[in-house]
Design an enzyme around this catalytic site. Structure first.
Site: not given
Length: 566
Positions: A112, A226, A228, A242, A245, A276, A341, A376
């Protein structure tokens, strides 16, 4: 008895810990537990298991977490989560969760963004849903009473200690007075107070923030939200949903109205694989400067990818766009825009056990704060639920057992009862939903991806005007249920969360991680502090403990060659 408010991953994990140790526990949630917000989490869950990369360690996981937080995460919280992560995965295995595995049986782990090693375990692209199902199954085995459709309106407090909660049934309006030795708050964050959000309707309205603050607790870093980069724009009732990603990770291209691949302007090395916060800022800038799509977004195009790749690697994205827009992403681009998000701040808690300023009250999950700072790491939120669900369950049990008596307050109960009575009697001209929309518009306009002094002050002025109008609302339950009463409490929560966010965003005069101040574009070392908010004391600055050498020595830029940097 311990009361758990919220039946997502955090709440259920705490309830399971309590029940396994033989404690009485009751879990209540306003949504059906099968449909809790945890079920939306797609990507994965982090733990330094070293099944794929043997060099990985909890220290490296902590180092990546702290670096990516822009040094606003609490090092003690990061250590507790990363050290306890493997145990969290073990617990899920013990409950029967089906992780993706290698041929030899090891749990698969993938990269990730901003992780040095592969440490994200997963179950397809529905990891959160599988975790939620696993925890529900374990709660059923333990016969844990879980009540759906219960809206908690107020925590009951006497002399600085919690003694229960008050609420009502969303369908029938039946009142609930719940006496409890301890309360664990696991009712999510506040991202629904923006117009575009990845949260569904009527969740993450800031319930946790209001319940905690009205009980005497404080909030930490509410301005750190955050965004997105890829939320869909329509239909209106699903705006912000969403687009994973993974669409960028598999080779999706971002273009503006002119057809330009605009990430070349903002991160020419990583392009669409950038972080992000940087991609969200780039899309926001293109839209703001007039190069956006017709509906105020940008285009994300995967149509150049082989159809087979889309159907096997992006099945959820394909199905979502087909269902919501009748759009075939193998042929046409997706219109997207940044979407609120995740609440990285939340209720102020102690790192050791997530206790609050109120004796017997704990907060976990997105309701709490301390782990994420100003950015995050993808995959960290799910492991946080498991680690602190277990720890806080144990702490609440110990606190409950330590009580020899529990003073209660008739006046606190009367106040909670009267609060509902007064709202049910409210027959003013102001529409609750319209005022909620007004708050969302204010937050979107003045506290979105980019903020400045003038906009934040304008936002506070608008919010003050909305708060005055809230005195004249009308509340009208009907044969369908008491949702209108719930909306009125949601409005209270949204107003409090919005005020905390705007005031803290005004105070943080710097640009750090998710928090972009166009009038203060640089990071300010003097603001490497947590901002702690309460309605009475305003904002205070709280210093962050030093990072242990064994972790700080591992903090370095993580290579992102060919990898998505979340």
């Amino acid at each position: 008895m311990v009361l758990v408010i919220g039946t997502g991953g955090a709440g259920l994990r705490a309830a399971i810990e309590l029940a396994e140790a033989g404690n009485d526990v009751l879990a209540v949630g306003k949504r059906p537990k099968e449909d809790a917000h945890t079920a939306l989490a797609a990507g994965g869950i982090n733990a330094a298991l070293a099944t794929i990369d043997p060099e990985d360690s909890w220290q490296q996981h902590a180092a990546d977490t702290l670096k990516e937080s822009y040094l606003l995460a609490d090092p003690r919280t990061a250590q507790i989560v990363t050290q306890g992560a493997a145990r969290g995965i073990d617990d899920l295995e013990r409950y029967g969760m089906a992780f993706a595995r290698e041929e030899d049986g090891r749990i698969s782990q993938r990269f990730f963004g901003a992780h040095k090693f592969r440490r994200t375990a997963f179950a397809g692209d529905y990891t959160g849903l599988e975790i939620q199902r696993t925890l529900i199954r374990r709660a059923d085995q333990l016969n844990i009473p879980v009540l759906d459709g219960i809206y908690i309106t107020r925590l009951l407090v006497h002399d600085g200690a919690v003694f229960g909660a008050y609420g009502f049934d969303l369908t029938h309006g039946t009142r609930y007075l719940i006496h409890a030795d301890a309360v664990i708050l696991a009712a999510g964050g506040h991202t629904r107070i923006w117009r575009r959000t990845s949260s569904r309707r009527d969740e993450n309205m800031g319930d946790s923030f209001r319940l905690a603050v009205e009980a005497g607790a404080r909030l930490r870093d509410p301005e750190l939200v955050q965004f997105h980069p890829s939320g869909i724009i329509e239909p209106e009732n699903a705006a912000g949903t969403l687009v994973s990603e993974a669409a960028r990770g598999e080779g999706g291209i971002l273009r503006n109205m002119l057809g330009e691949r605009f990430m070349a302007r903002y991160d020419p090395d990583r392009m669409e694989l950038s972080t992000r916060d940087r991609v969200a800022l780039a899309a926001y800038t293109e839209i703001k400067e007039g190069r956006g799509s017709p509906k105020g977004g940008v285009w994300l195009d995967v149509s150049h990818l082989p159809r087979q790749t889309i159907m096997t690697r992006l099945p959820r994205v394909y199905q979502t766009l087909l269902d919501l827009q009748m759009l075939d992403i193998t042929r046409e681009p997706i219109e997207i825009a940044p979407t609120a998000h995740y609440s990285m701040g939340g209720v102020w808690v102690r790192p050791e056990d997530h206790s609050t300023d109120v004796r017997g009250l704990y907060a976990i999950g997105e309701a709490s704060s301390g782990l994420h700072g100003a950015n995050r790491l993808g995959g960290n939120s799910l492991i946080e639920l498991l680690v602190f669900g277990r720890i806080t369950g144990q702490a609440a049990a110990a606190y409950s057992q330590s009580l020899t008596a529990q003073p209660r307050s008739a006046s606190a109960i009367a106040h909670a009862r009267a609060e509902i009575d007064d709202l049910l009697a409210a027959d003013g001209p102001e529409n609750v939903r319209a005022l909620q929309r007004a708050i969302r518009n204010t937050m979107t306009e003045h506290a979105g991806v980019v903020r400045d002094e003038e906009g934040l002050r304008a936002g506070l002025a608008e919010l003050t005007a909305i708060e005055k109008r809230m005195a004249d609302i009308g509340v009208h339950p009907d044969i369908a249920g008491y949702q209108d009463l719930a909306h009125a409490f949601d409005l209270k929560s949204a107003a409090l969360a919005a005020r905390a966010t705007l005031e803290a965003a005004l105070e943080r005069r710097e640009t750090r991680g998710c928090h972009n101040r166009s009038d203060y574009p640089d990071l300010d070392p003097a603001l490497q502090v947590n901002l702690v908010w309460s309605p009475t004391a305003g904002i205070t600055r709280e210093s962050i403990p030093a990072i242990p050498d064994e972790v700080s020595s591992l903090m370095e830029e993580v290579s992102t060659d060919g990898k998505l940097a979340e």
